[in-house]
Design a protein around this motif. Structure first.
Motif, short mmCIF file in Angstrom:
data_model
loop_
_atom_site.label_atom_id
_atom_site.label_comp_id
_atom_site.label_asym_id
_atom_site.label_seq_id
_atom_site.Cartn_x
_atom_site.Cartn_y
_atom_site.Cartn_z
N HIS A 1 0.59 4.00 -2.84
CA HIS A 1 0.67 4.96 -2.68
C HIS A 1 1.50 6.21 -2.72
O HIS A 1 1.53 7.27 -3.64
CB HIS A 1 0.71 5.10 -0.74
CG HIS A 1 -0.58 6.58 -0.37
ND1 HIS A 1 0.24 8.21 -0.37
CD2 HIS A 1 -2.00 6.91 -0.62
CE1 HIS A 1 -0.57 8.85 -0.10
NE2 HIS A 1 -2.15 8.56 -0.22
N SER A 2 2.48 6.20 -2.95
CA SER A 2 3.20 7.16 -3.10
C SER A 2 3.80 7.30 -5.04
O SER A 2 4.28 8.09 -5.49
CB SER A 2 5.08 6.83 -2.70
OG SER A 2 5.17 6.54 -1.49
N LEU A 3 3.89 5.86 -5.78
CA LEU A 3 3.74 6.21 -6.93
C LEU A 3 2.48 6.73 -7.47
O LEU A 3 2.99 7.39 -8.40
CB LEU A 3 3.53 3.53 -7.32
CG LEU A 3 4.57 3.78 -8.13
CD1 LEU A 3 5.60 4.38 -8.51
CD2 LEU A 3 4.12 2.41 -8.61
N PHE B 1 0.51 -1.43 -0.12
CA PHE B 1 0.23 0.08 -0.26
C PHE B 1 0.91 1.03 -0.26
O PHE B 1 0.35 2.13 -0.52
CB PHE B 1 -1.27 0.03 1.82
CG PHE B 1 -1.95 1.04 1.08
CD1 PHE B 1 -2.91 1.60 0.45
CD2 PHE B 1 -1.18 2.25 2.69
CE1 PHE B 1 -2.94 2.53 0.30
CE2 PHE B 1 -2.10 3.66 2.33
CZ PHE B 1 -3.25 3.73 1.80
N GLU B 2 2.16 0.95 0.90
CA GLU B 2 2.56 2.35 0.86
C GLU B 2 2.84 2.69 -0.16
O GLU B 2 3.83 3.79 -1.27
CB GLU B 2 3.68 2.28 2.28
CG GLU B 2 3.55 2.31 3.32
CD GLU B 2 4.51 2.72 3.88
OE1 GLU B 2 5.17 2.37 4.35
OE2 GLU B 2 4.06 2.27 5.58
#
Lengths: 563, 113
Positions: B61-63, B57-58
């Motif tokens: 999300h950043s991508l 998820f992290e």
């Protein structure tokens, strides 16, 4: 030629916090023309940077979801406690509507969605937020001076510090002072005075801006400027003094103290102390507008003063400070009789040798050490009074100096009471000398304190009388027991072309106040006789004796009084 | 070659991407080049393979943020969906998503070679 600098001196500083290189780069591209930008890649780094730049930071752009420490944690860190003296606005960058609400609750003032909206939308929101905050801060801490519209000192220091971070060129710190402004105020009224100040600050601002500098109002008639190094102070001076107020045209004299090529490793406030020191060298010799520089001599003097301050503790500990006593003689009888003495301090420094009080007292007055020094003298003197009493059964009063700062000490009366009690002497035996200038600077509070001391049975001598600006009206209400005439007045009266009329006038005053007059700095028999004739009661000076160390003083006393 | 035209042909909303980048073409292309070669894609695959949905998820999300800012639309749309599913840490087979994403990524990456 005025040198041009590329960096806008009032560019605001923004911290961009984002873990993604690409997002940071886009922000840089959008903001770099308008702002100075620093970056952090995670919350921890952001917190460190915020503390590091707390004085100059105008805004934080904060990504919410990052590794190591999330943006939320950063908001919480600064929201929960008052860790920063001033508020820095946070704009949150997020793609998540739920977080937007949450971050607003945590003190963020706005958010920028991801993907980023158009660049001009981002710019506009940032601009608005900064303006909003600065307006609010202005109301809180008066960013600008109300009368002159110049930066208030605290803001000025922040901008100057910000400048240093962006500019790697040599800078000058300036103190600009209107000579004898208070006299203009008295002569032409405060309305003209205010007009002069406004016009003067406008001139300073225009001129300094031309040299790419910034300006602040430091105090009543004192201004500060920070600008790239220049050698054109003659030109600057003539531009600044040429102000357009009819009443005072051509009458304004301006002093500029320059600390050139400042050492950026020292605190910004201290740089202005140095400019001030330079400016103060012009204090008594200004006839036309002048510039003075903080030079090697002043630097050495500063170092010397620092050494004195550093050595103070040890000097107290090792008793390098010696209390000397200069006898005072009552001259109104047939024969002069020793009646009292004044305690004076000497500093025998282990490496610098004998240091004159004229040198170290002003230094200690500036930083408050004088209070402890005074206490030391009071204590030693009280011991001496007690010793004389025990050995010879004699009540022999000695006077001590009370510095201006001590007069504002709420514990002063209690301190004297306990010194007197501890040493087993009487209140009226420890005479207190307070300079005339102390009275005039903050008369009401001083008069209250003096009244309090007198109610407790202490005797007050007004020191250096005639050197200050006491009005006749004030003198008539002063609570004092002794008028001690300024040494310079005595010397002048007996100089080649002098006359004693002013001394006679003082004797009239002392008679009408029903107090005792003491003259110091008396050196010859002729002077003693003249003073005696016009009614001076007590005389102190080399004619009778120089200040003596403890042992010599005791011998002197024994001889004089056949003890 | 990595050009605005070639990107456009692959469905990238270059106009919007350029606006975000102050219409600085070379700056935009430099960022696209960097984004496309970033290891996040591989990291995302690895996290999904390991069923480490927290990490997945992290990364997603950043991508998503980066792809969105550069308007790499074909990639952004996939990662957007992925992020929403991963937000709930849903345990499912993500191979269609990730393969599709890597395939589309490779097409753009091919322009840079």
């Amino acid at each position: 030629m005025v040198r041009k600098v590329d960096v806008d001196i009032e560019k605001r500083l923004i911290l961009v916090v984002d873990d993604e290189y690409i997002n940071r780069e886009i922000m840089r591209e959008i903001l770099k023309d308008t702002y100075d930008i620093i970056f952090a890649e995670n919350g921890k780094e952001a917190i460190d940077k915020i503390y590091e730049y707390k004085d100059t930071l105008s805004l934080v752009l904060l990504d919410l979801i990052m590794p190591v420490m999330k943006g939320f944690e950063v908001l919480k860190h600064f929201n929960e406690s008052k860790k920063l003296k001033r508020k820095i606005p946070f704009i949150v960058i997020t793609s998540d509507h739920k977080s937007e609400v949450e971050s607003l609750d945590l003190g963020a003032v706005d958010f920028i969605p991801k993907p980023f909206p158009e660049a001009n939308v981002i710019s506009a929101r940032i601009k608005r937020t900064i303006e909003l905050f600065e307006d609010r801060e202005t109301i809180k801490s008066t960013e600008r001076d109300a009368l002159t519209k110049l930066y208030a000192p605290e803001y000025f220091y922040r901008y100057a510090t910000n400048l240093d971070k962006n500019l790697s060129i040599d800078m000058d710190a300036l103190i600009i002072d209107i000579h004898h402004f208070h006299i203009l105020n008295i002569r032409f009224g405060t309305e003209v005075g205010d007009e002069v100040l406004s016009s003067f600050s406008k001139k300073i601002k225009e001129t300094i801006h031309k040299y790419n500098g910034i300006v602040s109002r430091r105090g009543a008639d004192v201004f500060m400027a920070y600008l790239p190094h220049t050698d054109e102070y003659k030109e600057i001076l003539s531009e600044i003094e040429n102000i357009d107020v009819e009443e005072v045209k051509g009458r304004i004299t301006v002093k500029i103290g320059v600390y050139p090529n400042v050492d950026k490793s020292i605190d910004i406030r201290r740089r202005y102390d140095r400019a001030k020191i330079a400016c103060d060298t012009l204090r008594n010799k200004v006839v036309t507008s002048s510039v003075a520089y903080f030079n090697k001599d002043l630097y050495d003097k500063e170092l010397f003063e620092e050494q004195l301050i550093d050595d103070f503790e040890k000097a107290l500990e090792e008793k390098q400070f010696k209390v000397y006593f200069q006898p005072k003689f009552n001259v109104q009888g047939d024969k002069p009789v020793i009646s009292s003495a004044e305690a004076l301090l000497r500093w025998i420094h282990p490496t610098l040798g004998f240091i004159s009080p004229g040198i170290f007292i002003p230094v200690f007055e500036k930083n408050g050490l004088i209070q402890r020094m005074d206490h030391y003298v009071w204590d030693e003197t009280a011991k001496k009074i007690k010793e004389i009493k025990d050995k010879y059964g004699l009540s022999f009063p000695i006077s001590v100096n009370v510095s201006r700062v001590n007069m504002f000490d709420n514990d002063l009366v209690n301190d004297f009471e306990s010194i007197v009690k501890e040493n087993g002497i009487k209140n009226e035996e420890l005479l207190l000398e307070i300079t005339e200038s102390s009275y005039t600077e903050n008369s009401e509070q001083i008069i209250d304190t003096v009244n309090d001391l007198r109610n407790h049975g202490f005797k007050i001598e007004m020191d250096d009388f005639g050197s200050g600006y006491s009005s006749l009206n004030m003198i008539s209400i002063l609570p004092i027991d002794v008028l001690k005439i300024d040494m310079a007045l005595v010397r002048n009266a007996f100089s080649a072309e002098g006359n004693t009329r002013i001394l006679e006038l003082i004797m009239d005053i002392k008679k009408s106040l029903n107090v005792i007059a003491v003259a110091e700095g008396v050196e010859t028999l002729e002077q003693v006789e003249a003073l005696k004739k016009i009614g001076c009661d007590v005389i102190q000076g080399y004619y009778f004796s120089r200040p003596l160390n403890e042992k010599d003083f005791e011998e002197f006393l024994k001889k004089e009084l056949n003890l | 070659m990595l050009t605005i035209q070639n990107l456009k042909a692959l469905g990238v909303d270059t106009e919007k991407g350029l606006t975000t980048c102050m219409n600085n073409e070379s700056f935009y292309l430099r960022l696209v080049d960097r984004a496309i070669k970033d290891s996040s894609f591989e990291n995302l695959k690895e996290a999904l393979d390991n069923k480490d949905y927290e990490r997945a998820f992290e990364i997603a999300h950043s991508l998503k943020g980066v792809l969105g800012n550069l308007s790499l639309t074909p990639l952004y749309n996939i990662v957007f969906e992925l992020t929403e599913i991963l937000r709930k840490r849903t345990d499912m087979d993500y191979s269609n998503y990730i393969n599709n994403l890597l395939e589309k990524r490779d097409k753009i990456k091919a322009l840079t070679l």
